[in-house]
Design a protein around this motif. Structure first.
Motif, mmCIF file in Angstrom:
data_model
loop_
_atom_site.group_PDB
_atom_site.id
_atom_site.type_symbol
_atom_site.label_atom_id
_atom_site.label_comp_id
_atom_site.label_asym_id
_atom_site.label_seq_id
_atom_site.Cartn_x
_atom_site.Cartn_y
_atom_site.Cartn_z
ATOM 1 N N LEU A 15 0.813 -1.170 -0.090
ATOM 2 C CA LEU A 15 0.174 0.222 0.028
ATOM 3 C C LEU A 15 0.687 1.133 -0.053
ATOM 4 C CD1 LEU A 15 -2.965 -0.839 2.617
ATOM 5 C CD2 LEU A 15 -2.970 -0.940 -0.023
ATOM 6 N N ILE A 16 1.733 1.364 1.008
ATOM 7 C CA ILE A 16 2.823 2.278 0.753
ATOM 8 C C ILE A 16 3.663 2.538 -0.479
ATOM 9 C CG2 ILE A 16 4.860 3.074 1.925
ATOM 10 C CD1 ILE A 16 4.003 2.148 4.468
ATOM 11 N N GLY A 17 4.223 1.437 -0.914
ATOM 12 C CA GLY A 17 4.623 1.392 -2.231
ATOM 13 C C GLY A 17 3.891 1.930 -3.320
ATOM 14 N N SER A 23 8.510 1.440 -8.254
ATOM 15 C CA SER A 23 8.428 0.889 -9.894
ATOM 16 C C SER A 23 7.348 -0.345 -9.675
ATOM 17 C CB SER A 23 9.790 0.104 -9.966
ATOM 18 O OG SER A 23 10.039 -1.052 -9.103
ATOM 19 N N GLN A 24 6.710 -0.450 -10.700
ATOM 20 C CA GLN A 24 5.664 -1.384 -11.074
ATOM 21 C C GLN A 24 6.185 -2.823 -10.657
ATOM 22 O OE1 GLN A 24 2.287 -0.430 -11.708
ATOM 23 N NE2 GLN A 24 3.395 1.439 -11.025
ATOM 24 N N PRO A 25 7.305 -3.311 -11.147
ATOM 25 C CA PRO A 25 7.756 -4.805 -10.684
ATOM 26 C C PRO A 25 7.760 -4.899 -9.462
ATOM 27 C CG PRO A 25 8.928 -4.000 -12.650
ATOM 28 C CD PRO A 25 8.319 -2.537 -12.056
ATOM 29 N N MET A 26 8.260 -4.057 -8.488
ATOM 30 C CA MET A 26 8.320 -3.980 -7.059
ATOM 31 C C MET A 26 6.927 -3.894 -6.454
ATOM 32 S SD MET A 26 11.419 -1.473 -5.974
ATOM 33 C CE MET A 26 11.144 -1.620 -4.168
ATOM 34 N N ILE A 27 6.014 -3.359 -7.059
ATOM 35 C CA ILE A 27 4.681 -3.046 -6.430
ATOM 36 C C ILE A 27 4.075 -4.537 -6.645
ATOM 37 C CG2 ILE A 27 2.154 -2.125 -6.486
ATOM 38 C CD1 ILE A 27 3.680 0.529 -6.888
ATOM 39 N N PHE A 28 4.298 -4.957 -7.957
ATOM 40 C CA PHE A 28 3.587 -6.410 -8.282
ATOM 41 C C PHE A 28 4.055 -7.707 -7.344
ATOM 42 C CE2 PHE A 28 4.172 -10.426 -10.561
ATOM 43 C CZ PHE A 28 3.080 -10.797 -11.314
ATOM 44 N N VAL A 29 5.254 -7.488 -7.140
ATOM 45 C CA VAL A 29 5.954 -8.292 -6.096
ATOM 46 C C VAL A 29 5.446 -8.438 -4.791
ATOM 47 C CG1 VAL A 29 8.003 -9.311 -4.836
ATOM 48 C CG2 VAL A 29 7.860 -8.922 -7.342
ATOM 49 N N PHE A 30 5.256 -7.102 -4.181
ATOM 50 C CA PHE A 30 4.791 -6.914 -2.923
ATOM 51 C C PHE A 30 3.309 -7.177 -2.757
ATOM 52 C CE2 PHE A 30 7.875 -3.114 -2.572
ATOM 53 C CZ PHE A 30 8.883 -4.127 -2.068
ATOM 54 N N ILE A 214 -8.044 -8.546 0.377
ATOM 55 C CA ILE A 214 -7.869 -9.414 -1.224
ATOM 56 C C ILE A 214 -8.281 -8.450 -2.379
ATOM 57 C CG2 ILE A 214 -8.336 -11.323 -2.306
ATOM 58 C CD1 ILE A 214 -8.088 -13.018 -0.010
ATOM 59 N N GLY A 215 -9.529 -7.867 -1.973
ATOM 60 C CA GLY A 215 -9.905 -7.067 -3.173
ATOM 61 C C GLY A 215 -9.134 -5.833 -3.435
ATOM 62 N N ILE A 216 -8.480 -5.221 -2.302
ATOM 63 C CA ILE A 216 -7.490 -4.118 -2.475
ATOM 64 C C ILE A 216 -6.334 -4.360 -3.147
ATOM 65 C CG2 ILE A 216 -6.373 -2.255 -1.068
ATOM 66 C CD1 ILE A 216 -8.422 -2.382 0.728
ATOM 67 N N GLU A 217 -5.691 -5.469 -2.734
ATOM 68 C CA GLU A 217 -4.302 -5.916 -3.132
ATOM 69 C C GLU A 217 -4.493 -6.400 -4.444
ATOM 70 O OE1 GLU A 217 -1.520 -5.689 -1.986
ATOM 71 O OE2 GLU A 217 -2.201 -4.825 0.318
ATOM 72 N N SER A 218 -5.585 -7.279 -4.784
ATOM 73 C CA SER A 218 -5.780 -7.707 -6.375
ATOM 74 C C SER A 218 -6.011 -6.528 -7.410
ATOM 75 C CB SER A 218 -7.044 -8.666 -6.384
ATOM 76 O OG SER A 218 -7.028 -9.757 -5.358
ATOM 77 N N GLU A 219 -6.699 -5.531 -6.776
ATOM 78 C CA GLU A 219 -6.669 -4.376 -7.770
ATOM 79 C C GLU A 219 -5.098 -3.590 -8.161
ATOM 80 O OE1 GLU A 219 -9.746 -0.521 -8.597
ATOM 81 O OE2 GLU A 219 -9.218 -1.258 -6.741
#
Length: 347
Positions: A15-17, A23-30, A214-219
């Motif tokens: 969420l902070i990221g 970077s999008q790859p980092m947020i993807f992994v997080f 899960i909804g938030i993280e999935s988006e």
């Protein structure tokens, strides 16, 4: 499961990221690492509710929420217009459950026990249903690739809706079959009932909270798929076929392996094959219905996804034929999965 809970730290991290525009790859992994423990918590809360609701309703809840994470991810992927990712994740879930999860279960269990046995009648019913379900899933694709290969696949959303309605009806009938008319077939030896981990109210609150997160993280996760694939050179097909199913079902996969270690292959195989059946008969129709809100999605897979699906289900039917398993069968399944994953990685 305890190890997965340490991954909850990635919820605030992701969420902070997102807020800091990392970077999008980092947020993807997080976000992916945040979804994994949330899926596990959702499973635990559903299991706790099952203790209070009783066997039949509990079984329905487990069937409904078993693949809820993938359903939520699929919803946001459709909303973002990533239909290829959604369809790839459907195929990847079935392939992954049969080849990877079942393979790991047979390998790990087979290393501890020379030969493991399971209820052949129950597995025969599940594997036969799975074969039917996959046939229904691939017919629109075969029709498109052969009869009307030169036309746009988006013209066949009407056929997809019809197939989805039939599949959902079969899903309801399968619940009636297993919980009412033929429940004796699924009866197992009585096991010691452990006390529920949480109170009913606590379990419901945790389930609702896990679903929201899960909804938030999935988006967030879905929003990073396209830029991430472009940044590191992965195809959307690989993300859908391999990454999404592993992320969405990590907790369930670990449960299947643990059951195999306890010599409970009935449970382990039912998790692998039953989850695949849920994906096709429940998750896929629901996604098709939800797609009508945005832009209708057709059930049309590419040729390689079709081949991988067909052979995976045929393998499942073959393994169910003798009522026993060993570590070598597990190795063979994992080897096929690695070959499939490598093929999609290269694309």
């Amino acid at each position: 499961m305890k190890v997965l809970k340490y991954f909850l730290i990635f919820i605030p991290v992701s969420l902070i990221g997102e807020l800091l525009h990392l970077s999008q790859p980092m947020i993807f992994v997080f976000s992916a690492l945040a979804i994994i423990p949330l899926a596990g918590i959702m499973g635990e809360s559903t299991e706790a509710i099952s203790h209070y609701a009783g066997g039949r309703i509990g079984g329905f809840l487990n069937a409904t929420f078993g693949n809820a994470t993938e359903l939520i991810i699929g919803f946001f992927a459709m909303k973002a217009g990533l239909f290829d990712v959604v369809k790839a994740s459907i195929a990847g879930s079935v392939i992954g459950n049969i080849l990877l999860v079942l393979g790991l279960s047979m390998l790990v269990g087979g290393l501890k026990y020379k030969t493991q046995h399971f209820n052949q009648k129950v597995i025969d019913v599940t594997s036969s249903m799975l074969l039917f379900a996959v046939i229904g899933l691939i017919i629109p694709a075969i029709f498109t690739h052969t009869v009307a290969s030169k036309l746009l696949t988006t013209r066949y959303e009407g056929l997809s809706v019809v197939v989805a309605i039939i599949m959902f009806a079969i899903y309801i009938l399968s619940l009636i079959f297993s919980f009412y008319t033929h429940k004796d077939l699924y009866a197992t030896e009585a096991e010691e009932e452990s006390a529920p981990k949480w109170s009913l109210n606590k379990a419901i609150i945790i389930l609702v909270a896990a679903t929201i997160f899960i909804g938030i993280e999935s988006e967030i996760f879905v929003g990073t798929v396209e830029p991430m694939t472009k940044a590191i050179g992965l195809s959307e097909a690989f993300v859908g076929i391999i990454l999404v199913p592993i992320i969405g079902n990590a907790a369930e996969h670990s449960t299947a392996v643990m059951m195999a270690l306890k010599n409970k292959m009935n449970v382990s195989i039912e998790i692998a094959l039953g989850s695949s059946l849920q994906i096709i008969l429940f998750v896929t129709p629901v996604l098709i219905f939800l797609s009508l809100i945005f832009s209708p999605m057709s059930i049309v897979f590419n040729a390689f996804e079709l081949i991988a699906l067909i052979f995976s289900v045929l393998i499942a039917n073959r393994l169910a034929s003798d009522g026993e398993s060993n570590w070598l069968e597990g190795v063979q399944l994992i080897a096929v999965y690695i070959i499939v994953a490598a093929s999609f990685f290269i694309v």
